[in-house]
Design a protein around this motif. Structure first.
Motif, mmCIF file in Angstrom:
data_model
loop_
_atom_site.group_PDB
_atom_site.id
_atom_site.type_symbol
_atom_site.label_atom_id
_atom_site.label_comp_id
_atom_site.label_asym_id
_atom_site.label_seq_id
_atom_site.Cartn_x
_atom_site.Cartn_y
_atom_site.Cartn_z
ATOM 1 N N GLU A 158 -4.074 3.451 -1.751
ATOM 2 C CA GLU A 158 -2.995 4.672 -1.379
ATOM 3 C C GLU A 158 -4.183 4.967 -0.416
ATOM 4 N N ARG A 159 -3.426 5.003 0.701
ATOM 5 C CA ARG A 159 -3.809 5.774 1.811
ATOM 6 C C ARG A 159 -3.983 7.527 1.152
ATOM 7 N N VAL A 160 -4.875 8.491 1.454
ATOM 8 C CA VAL A 160 -4.652 10.030 0.706
ATOM 9 C C VAL A 160 -5.197 10.658 2.035
ATOM 10 N N ALA A 161 -5.183 10.530 3.079
ATOM 11 C CA ALA A 161 -5.546 11.469 3.977
ATOM 12 C C ALA A 161 -5.333 11.016 5.785
ATOM 13 N N PHE A 162 -5.090 11.638 6.341
ATOM 14 C CA PHE A 162 -5.222 11.068 7.616
ATOM 15 C C PHE A 162 -5.718 12.065 8.474
ATOM 16 N N GLY A 163 -6.771 12.098 9.350
ATOM 17 C CA GLY A 163 -7.780 13.016 10.062
ATOM 18 C C GLY A 163 -7.589 14.160 9.446
ATOM 19 N N PRO A 164 -7.249 15.460 9.496
ATOM 20 C CA PRO A 164 -6.780 16.542 8.814
ATOM 21 C C PRO A 164 -6.042 16.881 7.687
ATOM 22 N N THR A 178 0.681 -1.128 0.364
ATOM 23 C CA THR A 178 0.019 -0.583 0.012
ATOM 24 C C THR A 178 0.847 1.478 -0.330
ATOM 25 N N THR A 179 0.306 2.213 -0.884
ATOM 26 C CA THR A 179 1.221 3.709 -0.740
ATOM 27 C C THR A 179 0.561 4.614 0.072
ATOM 28 N N GLY A 180 0.803 6.296 -0.188
ATOM 29 C CA GLY A 180 0.254 6.532 0.046
ATOM 30 C C GLY A 180 0.769 7.938 1.593
ATOM 31 N N LEU A 181 0.035 8.350 2.679
ATOM 32 C CA LEU A 181 0.402 8.899 3.806
ATOM 33 C C LEU A 181 -0.287 8.789 4.888
ATOM 34 N N ILE A 182 1.717 8.329 5.440
ATOM 35 C CA ILE A 182 2.371 7.401 6.880
ATOM 36 C C ILE A 182 2.790 8.672 7.625
ATOM 37 N N LEU A 183 2.698 8.959 9.234
ATOM 38 C CA LEU A 183 3.151 10.260 9.923
ATOM 39 C C LEU A 183 3.721 8.989 10.582
ATOM 40 N N LEU A 184 5.298 10.079 11.026
ATOM 41 C CA LEU A 184 6.361 9.631 11.749
ATOM 42 C C LEU A 184 6.381 11.020 12.601
ATOM 43 N N ARG A 227 -12.460 4.730 10.126
ATOM 44 C CA ARG A 227 -12.822 4.912 11.519
ATOM 45 C C ARG A 227 -12.210 4.694 12.909
ATOM 46 N N GLU A 228 -11.642 3.022 12.093
ATOM 47 C CA GLU A 228 -10.895 1.958 12.782
ATOM 48 C C GLU A 228 -9.685 1.775 12.095
ATOM 49 N N GLY A 229 -8.617 0.447 12.365
ATOM 50 C CA GLY A 229 -7.635 1.198 12.029
ATOM 51 C C GLY A 229 -7.262 -0.865 12.047
ATOM 52 N N ARG A 230 -8.085 -1.971 11.627
ATOM 53 C CA ARG A 230 -7.348 -3.126 11.928
ATOM 54 C C ARG A 230 -6.357 -3.576 10.553
ATOM 55 N N LYS A 231 -5.551 -4.630 11.034
ATOM 56 C CA LYS A 231 -4.664 -5.471 9.930
ATOM 57 C C LYS A 231 -5.626 -5.484 9.046
ATOM 58 N N ARG A 232 -4.258 -4.543 7.756
ATOM 59 C CA ARG A 232 -5.160 -5.049 6.291
ATOM 60 C C ARG A 232 -6.466 -5.037 5.620
ATOM 61 N N GLN A 233 -7.062 -4.110 6.638
ATOM 62 C CA GLN A 233 -8.690 -3.606 6.709
ATOM 63 C C GLN A 233 -9.383 -3.164 5.273
ATOM 64 N N VAL A 234 -8.995 -2.420 4.505
ATOM 65 C CA VAL A 234 -9.654 -2.049 3.558
ATOM 66 C C VAL A 234 -9.223 -3.218 1.847
ATOM 67 N N ARG A 235 -8.371 -4.048 2.317
ATOM 68 C CA ARG A 235 -8.352 -4.810 1.597
ATOM 69 C C ARG A 235 -8.877 -6.639 2.645
ATOM 70 N N ARG A 236 -9.297 -6.656 3.585
ATOM 71 C CA ARG A 236 -9.697 -7.436 3.636
ATOM 72 C C ARG A 236 -11.864 -7.263 3.485
ATOM 73 N N MET A 237 -12.227 -6.524 3.877
ATOM 74 C CA MET A 237 -13.209 -5.575 3.325
ATOM 75 C C MET A 237 -14.133 -5.941 2.130
ATOM 76 N N CYS A 238 -12.940 -5.041 1.178
ATOM 77 C CA CYS A 238 -13.292 -5.077 -0.326
ATOM 78 C C CYS A 238 -13.217 -6.819 -1.288
ATOM 79 N N LYS A 270 -9.093 7.759 9.107
ATOM 80 C CA LYS A 270 -8.643 7.629 7.289
ATOM 81 C C LYS A 270 -9.111 8.024 5.951
ATOM 82 N N THR A 271 -8.632 8.027 5.150
ATOM 83 C CA THR A 271 -8.908 8.124 3.456
ATOM 84 C C THR A 271 -8.103 7.331 2.762
#
Length: 249
Positions: A209-215, A115-121, A187-198, A140-141
């Motif tokens: 790709e994650r395109v947003a995290f909070g604001p 997965t690509t995209g936005l992650i914070l450190l 509004r939750e963050g389980r392991k590989r959640q989007v992939r599993r849901m789809c 998280k979007t």
């Protein structure tokens, strides 16, 4: 030599370790319970023990102290990079992407390697804990490419909750922005959640790709690039992860 900040307020030991960048609040509690922390010469196993920075705190014999300069970095993670500080298989990590000498950074949540995209450190463990703890419901979007048109029944299931092997998901915001491409806000963050849901609704993810995290939005930050957040952006994150307001009375 211990690096103490004498003017710190009194706080619980687990919170102190989180602020010092040792680990998230929950992980810090486990470190304390495991007997790996000393305050002065005393081994402390109670995460609620009060400390104020005037007595040396050590983890595994190494001094820890709250960094005066707490920072948050935004990273546009490429495919193949893992969301950890270190990797036993010598794969590139998100932490290695940031040139920040003297700052002990760790990821806020995770993205799987593909997965690509936005992650914070950050080196602010308390903020990291709030941003990822389910209680605070920080959204998280993601944009998921599925390769085929998604029918209304599947969309409704994604929105209302999908039954996974670890329980039903919370309601999600889902819209098909073009045929076979979904924008999904969780509004939750389980392991590989989007992939599993789809996959559960018959539409395996081809790319994600994650395109947003909070604001915060990825915006025009190019893949593989990083930038340090401004104080105003960090405050917006803190506001997004504020404790839920208590009902009057």
């Amino acid at each position: 030599m211990s690096m103490l900040v004498a003017s710190q307020a009194v706080m619980r030991l687990a919170k102190y370790l989180a602020h010092a960048g040792v680990a998230s609040r929950r992980a810090a509690e486990e470190i304390v319970r495991a007997g790996r922390v000393t305050v002065g010469e005393e081994v402390v196993t109670d995460p609620a023990r009060d400390v104020d920075g005037t007595i040396a705190v050590r983890v595994d014999g190494n001094d820890v102290a709250i960094a005066e300069d707490r920072v948050v970095w935004m990273v546009h993670k490429p495919r193949g990079v893992v969301s950890t500080a270190k990797d036993t298989h010598n794969r590139p990590t998100v932490v290695s992407m940031v040139d920040a000498p003297g700052q002990r950074l760790y990821p806020v949540g995770r993205l799987d390697a593909e997965t690509t995209g936005l992650i914070l450190l950050t080196n602010d463990g308390d903020l990291a804990n709030r941003l990822t703890h389910p209680r605070y419901e920080v959204p998280k979007t993601y944009v998921a490419h599925l390769g085929a048109f998604v029918g209304e029944k599947a969309l409704r299931t994604l929105r209302e909750g999908v039954e996974l092997d670890d329980g039903p998901t919370l309601p999600a915001e889902v819209r098909q922005i073009e045929s076979g491409v979904l924008q999904i806000t969780l509004r939750e963050g389980r392991k590989r959640q989007v992939r599993r849901m789809c996959t559960a609704v018959g539409h395996p993810v081809q790319s994600l790709e994650r395109v947003a995290f909070g604001p915060l939005r990825l915006g025009d930050l190019k893949e593989g690039r990083v930038r340090r957040l401004s104080p105003a952006e960090v405050q917006r994150l803190r506001d997004a992860a504020a404790p839920p307001a208590r009902a009057p009375g």
